[in-house]
Design an enzyme around this catalytic site. Structure first.
Site, PDB file in Angstrom:
ATOM      1  N   GLU A  60     -32.998  21.886 -39.733  1.00 20.61           N
ATOM      2  CA  GLU A  60     -33.962  20.762 -40.142  1.00 20.61           C
ATOM      3  C   GLU A  60     -35.394  20.707 -39.086  1.00 20.61           C
ATOM      4  O   GLU A  60     -36.121  20.229 -39.581  1.00 20.61           O
ATOM      5  CB  GLU A  60     -33.225  19.230 -39.793  1.00 20.61           C
TER       6      GLU A  60
ATOM      7  N   TYR B  71     -35.431  10.322 -39.531  1.00 23.66           N
ATOM      8  CA  TYR B  71     -35.227  11.616 -40.576  1.00 23.66           C
ATOM      9  C   TYR B  71     -34.186  12.675 -40.213  1.00 23.66           C
ATOM     10  O   TYR B  71     -33.230  12.753 -40.852  1.00 23.66           O
ATOM     11  CB  TYR B  71     -36.567  12.224 -40.931  1.00 23.66           C
TER      12      TYR B  71
ATOM     13  N   ASP C 184     -38.369  12.020 -46.293  1.00 18.66           N
ATOM     14  CA  ASP C 184     -39.520  12.908 -45.867  1.00 18.66           C
ATOM     15  C   ASP C 184     -40.632  12.863 -46.876  1.00 18.66           C
ATOM     16  O   ASP C 184     -40.686  12.118 -47.837  1.00 18.66           O
ATOM     17  CB  ASP C 184     -39.063  14.388 -45.643  1.00 18.66           C
TER      18      ASP C 184
END
Ligand code: SF4
Length: 349
Positions: A34, A117, A135
């Site tokens: 990520e 996030y 996102d």
């Protein structure tokens, strides 16, 4: 909403790309993927992902690495604060939780560099917790699908999109559900010319029905880019290169570079040689610039860097003691910013 959720996960199950981190429910691996992918294209990100896990296979190995080793592994990806924050967070996990990745959303979010996030992505994908991710892809899909005109960079917009993403989340498969919405934005609902034909929402999408795809997502302000002029002094003597370490403010924190003189506008070699920074670097010696390489532009999120390299050949007496000497072949030990890396490749180092 149930219908939307179902259509999305059915589409995801057959359309998703085969990506290495998709097989993993390991929080450390999800975290690495990520963070790497936040500002990076998939293809480049995949190479870095494999290399990073090879060098630092778990939290403990990352925590025990030096900052230079971590920056070196990150070299070329940019946004180096991401690597520094991961390093810091790994040390925190090591010292407070014996190296075991925390398994609840709030503890994950407390780690340095992890915002809403990333915490939601790790919590949902690794631990099956029902936290929606939002996102750029999610903003685009949801704004087009439901015709939302609230600016995505406003407080009201952030709240509205988060609530909607939460409604779109399948509580039975939160990790897949989150990835499905992001995947739809990444491969179907593209910023320009979305591929609506294969989209599971092509019959009920607001933007396609009203032919206003380009209107979404709505943003309220434009970010201004700062222009900067960085003049690198490519100092060399026989097989040696001379470097300095950057400070810990500004971009490329603690990385290595050729001595650099920043100016407010494009600068000629003559102007560089009468600048105060030049005087500090060479005191009263008669060193001069022997050649100038063409300007190259390097873009960062809010900065446009105008970069030039000035070649300066040193003699034995003019080598400044404060500089780091790198013999040919040694330079690869040092983490350097991308434009310097490109330049070194260009000149055969
Ligand atoms: S129909 Fe087209 S614009 Fe609408 S969500 Fe699907 S890909 Fe995006």
């Amino acid at each position: 909403m149930e219908e939307y959720r179902k259509a999305l996960t059915v589409w995801y199950d057959h359309a998703k790309r085969d990506l290495p981190w998709r097989d993993s429910h390991e929080p450390y691996q999800i975290w690495v993927s990520e963070v790497i992918l936040q500002q990076t294209r998939i293809q480049q990100g995949t190479e870095y992902y494999h290399n990073f896990l090879r060098l630092f296979p778990d939290v403990i190995s990352l925590a025990n690495a030096s900052e230079e080793e971590v920056l070196k592994a990150w070299q070329g990806l940019g946004y180096y604060s991401r690597a520094r924050n991961m390093h810091h967070a790994a040390k925190t996990i090591q010292s407070t939780n014996n190296g075991v990745f925390p398994a609840d959303y709030n503890s994950i979010k407390k780690l340095k560099g992890i915002g809403d996030y990333t915490a939601a992505a790790i919590a949902s994908i690794a631990f099956g917790l029902p936290y929606a991710v939002v996102d750029g892809n999610v903003y685009r899909v949801l704004s087009r699908l439901f015709g939302i005109f609230t600016p995505i960079d406003s407080t009201a917009g952030k709240k509205e999109f988060y609530q909607l993403a939460q409604l779109m989340l399948d509580p039975g498969r939160p990790g897949d559900s989150n990835q499905a919405l992001m995947e739809l934005g990444a491969i179907q609902c593209l910023p320009a010319q979305p591929l609506c034909l294969g989209c599971p929402f092509s019959t009920n999408c607001y933007a396609i029905t009203n032919q206003c795809i380009d209107s979404f997502p709505v943003k309220s302000k434009k970010t201004k880019q700062k222009e900067r002029y960085l003049n690198f002094i490519y100092l060399h003597h026989k097989n040696k290169l001379f470097l300095e370490k950057r400070g810990d403010k500004d971009i490329w924190r603690n990385m290595f570079q050729f001595p650099m003189i920043e100016t407010n506008a494009p600068t000629s070699p003559e102007e560089v040689m009468v600048s105060k920074a030049w005087e500090t670097l060479f005191k009263n010696s008669s060193i001069t610039i022997e050649s100038v390489y063409p300007e190259r532009i390097h873009l960062l999120t809010h900065q446009r860097l105008h970069i030039r390299f000035f070649s300066v050949k040193l003699n034995e007496n003019s080598i400044s003691g404060r500089l780091i000497v790198a013999e040919h072949g040694e330079i690869s030990k040092y983490p350097v910013p991308k434009p310097v890396e490109n330049f070194l490749l260009e000149i055969g180092h």
